[in-house]
Design a protein around this motif. Structure first.
Motif, PDB file in Angstrom:
ATOM      1  N   LEU A   1      -8.356   1.812   3.325  1.00  0.00           N
ATOM      2  CA  LEU A   1      -9.171   2.469   2.294  1.00  0.00           C
ATOM      3  C   LEU A   1      -9.547   1.487   1.190  1.00  0.00           C
ATOM      4  O   LEU A   1     -10.691   1.474   0.706  1.00  0.00           O
ATOM      5  CB  LEU A   1      -8.412   3.662   1.713  1.00  0.00           C
ATOM      6  CG  LEU A   1      -8.276   4.883   2.632  1.00  0.00           C
ATOM      7  CD1 LEU A   1      -7.274   5.872   2.052  1.00  0.00           C
ATOM      8  CD2 LEU A   1      -9.632   5.559   2.815  1.00  0.00           C
ATOM      9  N   GLU A   2      -8.585   0.653   0.780  1.00  0.00           N
ATOM     10  CA  GLU A   2      -8.885  -0.360  -0.231  1.00  0.00           C
ATOM     11  C   GLU A   2      -9.914  -1.361   0.301  1.00  0.00           C
ATOM     12  O   GLU A   2     -10.774  -1.836  -0.446  1.00  0.00           O
ATOM     13  CB  GLU A   2      -7.605  -1.088  -0.634  1.00  0.00           C
ATOM     14  CG  GLU A   2      -6.584  -0.247  -1.394  1.00  0.00           C
ATOM     15  CD  GLU A   2      -6.973  -0.011  -2.846  1.00  0.00           C
ATOM     16  OE1 GLU A   2      -8.069  -0.457  -3.263  1.00  0.00           O
ATOM     17  OE2 GLU A   2      -6.184   0.640  -3.564  1.00  0.00           O
ATOM     18  N   TYR A   3      -9.828  -1.672   1.584  1.00  0.00           N
ATOM     19  CA  TYR A   3     -10.791  -2.585   2.214  1.00  0.00           C
ATOM     20  C   TYR A   3     -12.189  -1.967   2.206  1.00  0.00           C
ATOM     21  O   TYR A   3     -13.187  -2.654   1.924  1.00  0.00           O
ATOM     22  CB  TYR A   3     -10.337  -2.883   3.638  1.00  0.00           C
ATOM     23  CG  TYR A   3     -11.160  -3.921   4.357  1.00  0.00           C
ATOM     24  CD1 TYR A   3     -11.161  -5.255   3.956  1.00  0.00           C
ATOM     25  CD2 TYR A   3     -11.942  -3.586   5.464  1.00  0.00           C
ATOM     26  CE1 TYR A   3     -11.901  -6.210   4.614  1.00  0.00           C
ATOM     27  CE2 TYR A   3     -12.688  -4.535   6.131  1.00  0.00           C
ATOM     28  CZ  TYR A   3     -12.667  -5.846   5.708  1.00  0.00           C
ATOM     29  OH  TYR A   3     -13.418  -6.786   6.362  1.00  0.00           O
ATOM     30  N   GLN A   4     -12.272  -0.670   2.501  1.00  0.00           N
ATOM     31  CA  GLN A   4     -13.562   0.028   2.432  1.00  0.00           C
ATOM     32  C   GLN A   4     -14.111   0.019   1.009  1.00  0.00           C
ATOM     33  O   GLN A   4     -15.318  -0.158   0.797  1.00  0.00           O
ATOM     34  CB  GLN A   4     -13.401   1.465   2.923  1.00  0.00           C
ATOM     35  CG  GLN A   4     -13.085   1.594   4.397  1.00  0.00           C
ATOM     36  CD  GLN A   4     -12.842   3.036   4.807  1.00  0.00           C
ATOM     37  OE1 GLN A   4     -13.226   3.984   4.105  1.00  0.00           O
ATOM     38  NE2 GLN A   4     -12.184   3.234   5.929  1.00  0.00           N
ATOM     39  N   LYS A   5     -13.207   0.210   0.048  1.00  0.00           N
ATOM     40  CA  LYS A   5     -13.632   0.190  -1.355  1.00  0.00           C
ATOM     41  C   LYS A   5     -14.164  -1.189  -1.736  1.00  0.00           C
ATOM     42  O   LYS A   5     -15.201  -1.306  -2.413  1.00  0.00           O
ATOM     43  CB  LYS A   5     -12.445   0.577  -2.251  1.00  0.00           C
ATOM     44  CG  LYS A   5     -12.776   0.635  -3.736  1.00  0.00           C
ATOM     45  CD  LYS A   5     -11.557   1.071  -4.537  1.00  0.00           C
ATOM     46  CE  LYS A   5     -11.853   1.075  -6.031  1.00  0.00           C
ATOM     47  NZ  LYS A   5     -10.662   1.486  -6.830  1.00  0.00           N
ATOM     48  N   GLN A   6     -13.451  -2.246  -1.318  1.00  0.00           N
ATOM     49  CA  GLN A   6     -13.922  -3.600  -1.585  1.00  0.00           C
ATOM     50  C   GLN A   6     -15.302  -3.837  -0.982  1.00  0.00           C
ATOM     51  O   GLN A   6     -16.186  -4.414  -1.625  1.00  0.00           O
ATOM     52  CB  GLN A   6     -12.936  -4.619  -0.999  1.00  0.00           C
ATOM     53  CG  GLN A   6     -11.636  -4.763  -1.760  1.00  0.00           C
ATOM     54  CD  GLN A   6     -10.702  -5.744  -1.070  1.00  0.00           C
ATOM     55  OE1 GLN A   6     -10.877  -6.086   0.090  1.00  0.00           O
ATOM     56  NE2 GLN A   6      -9.688  -6.199  -1.785  1.00  0.00           N
TER      57      GLN A   6
END
Length: 475
Positions: free
Chosen positions: A171-176
């Protein structure tokens, strides 16, 4: 009076300057608005918060818990209490309460109280009989095989934690990725605005050549071909300007989409693109100070598969459970007797026992074990592949960065040469020692050189922002 006028003028100038500055949407404010308004980002952030809540919930396995129960029963079956005592009706009110705690070494401890009050209605008795039953207790259960030292519980918690972390990293990767796309949308708009301004200046330059040739033609100092060439150059300049304006509108719509604004006609003043280019003339170099989040997610998948295998091995095998309980008891018709029994521990009781269990589906257990092993190997291979890809991607970023810097340096040098060439051609044109065709060629060469410089700056921005998003996000 003059002093008042001066104060008013200064104030108006200040307000005008402040409004102009306020109209410029800088990158930080833009990203804050994206974080605040973008629905996709809000959805990702909500999922991130939900996963963090699940991670916190895992610690509840070792938290204290309180269980309380009450029960009321009315029995008119006339079951005999003894050979000579048959009640017409039994009313019973019971309650129990216990505080439970699981410890890291696998023991489950309960401290509680069982209590009840019973009334027996008997037809040939003048008054009802009643008893009070109270039993405070301490109970201990310890698995000697599955959960010795808390192995099964710890493995289950570790598996759930790794699974949650893997989801969190993704999810953090998608946000980035989404924020990176939002940043590039911002710089694409800045680039598009710069190209529009450049095309306007280029159009003004060829328009001056057309005006100059028209004057010379009116004095019979230029040929008709010079006029036609200049007119064609002006038409081409208008076409290029129209295309640049269309690209700016498209870039502006993308920015509006990230800001979740329905009105596509809203336009923004953004930071100057050329100023960003000056930043790359410094000694800045991309850095890698962390592991990419999709790789971290795959490593947590490996942990999850490993702990899942351990938990399955523990839970599907045999178990031997040791249990023990100690209680203070009192059963009496009078409350003061009950209190005396409990305070003086007159009627204690204790029990101790062992319980062995063994699942008999040996073939199924073997198949499950093979499946968990295969899942672990699959997760390991995926993590290895992503780790290799991350290293290759980073090396490619460094190569792309060095190539882009070199191209930017060469593009700037070529632009400077083309500017000098234009100045020389202007001198030759004024003295009639060159042709309109050659001058327009110089203008086109300068246009191409300038666009190459802007394009190389945009490439440097893309590479650096991508490196910062995925490999330098801790800073």
């Amino acid at each position: 009076m003059n002093k008042i006028v001066r104060v008013v003028v200064v104030f108006l100038c200040y307000c005008f300057a402040a409004s102009v500055y306020a109209d410029v949407l800088n990158l930080d404010n833009y990203l804050n608005l994206v974080l605040k308004n973008n629905s996709e980002l809000q959805s990702i952030q909500s999922n991130i918060d939900a996963v963090k809540g699940k991670l916190a919930q895992l610690e509840m396995a070792y938290s204290y818990s309180l269980n309380v129960g009450v029960n009321y029963a009315d029995d008119k079956s006339k079951r005999p209490l003894s050979l000579d005592l048959i009640p017409d009706e039994i009313e019973k009110f019971a309650c129990d309460a216990a505080i439970n705690k699981m410890f890291g070494f696998g023991s489950q401890v309960s401290v509680g109280l069982n209590g009840s009050q019973s009334n027996y209605k008997i037809a040939d008795k003048d008054e009802d009989l009643g008893t009070i039953d109270v039993a405070p207790f301490v109970k201990l259960e310890q698995s000697l095989l599955k959960d010795i030292n808390g192995a099964s519980t710890k493995a289950s918690i570790a598996k759930s934690r790794a699974t949650a972390k893997a989801a969190l990293y993704l999810l953090e990767y998608q946000k980035q990725s989404l924020l990176l796309n939002a940043k590039m949308a911002y710089w694409n708009l800045s680039y598009a605005k710069t190209v529009v301004d450049f095309r306007k200046n280029a159009l003004n330059r060829v328009q001056k050549i057309l005006d100059w040739n028209q004057k010379r033609f009116s004095m019979d100092l230029a040929e008709k071909a010079d006029i036609l060439q200049s007119q064609a150059a002006v038409k081409l300049g208008n076409l290029n300007l129209k295309i640049a304006c269309e690209q700016e509108n498209k870039a502006n719509r993308v920015v509006n989409q990230f800001l979740a604004i329905a009105d596509v006609n809203i336009k923004y003043d953004v930071e100057k693109f050329e100023e960003k280019g000056e930043f790359f003339n410094s000694d800045y170099e991309p850095e890698k100070n962390c592991t990419r989040l999709d790789v971290l997610s795959s490593l947590e998948d490996v942990n999850s598969a490993m702990y899942d295998q351990i938990a399955n091995k523990k839970t599907s095998g045999a178990d031997l459970v040791l249990s023990g309980q100690y209680a203070l008891n009192s059963v009496s018709t009078k409350l003061d007797i009950v209190q005396d029994d409990l305070t003086k521990a007159k009627k204690p009781s204790y029990s101790i026992g062992l319980k062995y269990s063994l699942p008999l589906n040996f073939k199924l257990r073997g198949i499950l074990s093979q499946g968990y092993e295969a899942a672990k190997i699959s997760a390991q291979k995926k993590a290895e592949s992503l780790s290799i890809k991350e290293n290759n991607d980073w090396q490619q970023f460094l190569d792309d960065w060095n190539d882009a810097k070199l191209k930017n340096t060469l593009a700037v040098e070529i632009e400077q040469i083309q500017k000098q060439r234009k100045q020389e051609d202007e001198k030759l044109l004024k003295t009639g020692r060159t042709t309109t065709y050659l001058v327009l060629q110089t203008e086109q060469a300068l246009d191409d050189a300038t666009l190459n410089v802007l394009g190389s700056i945009l490439e440097l921005i893309r590479i650096s922002e991508t490196a910062k998003a995925f490999y330098n996000y801790n800073k």
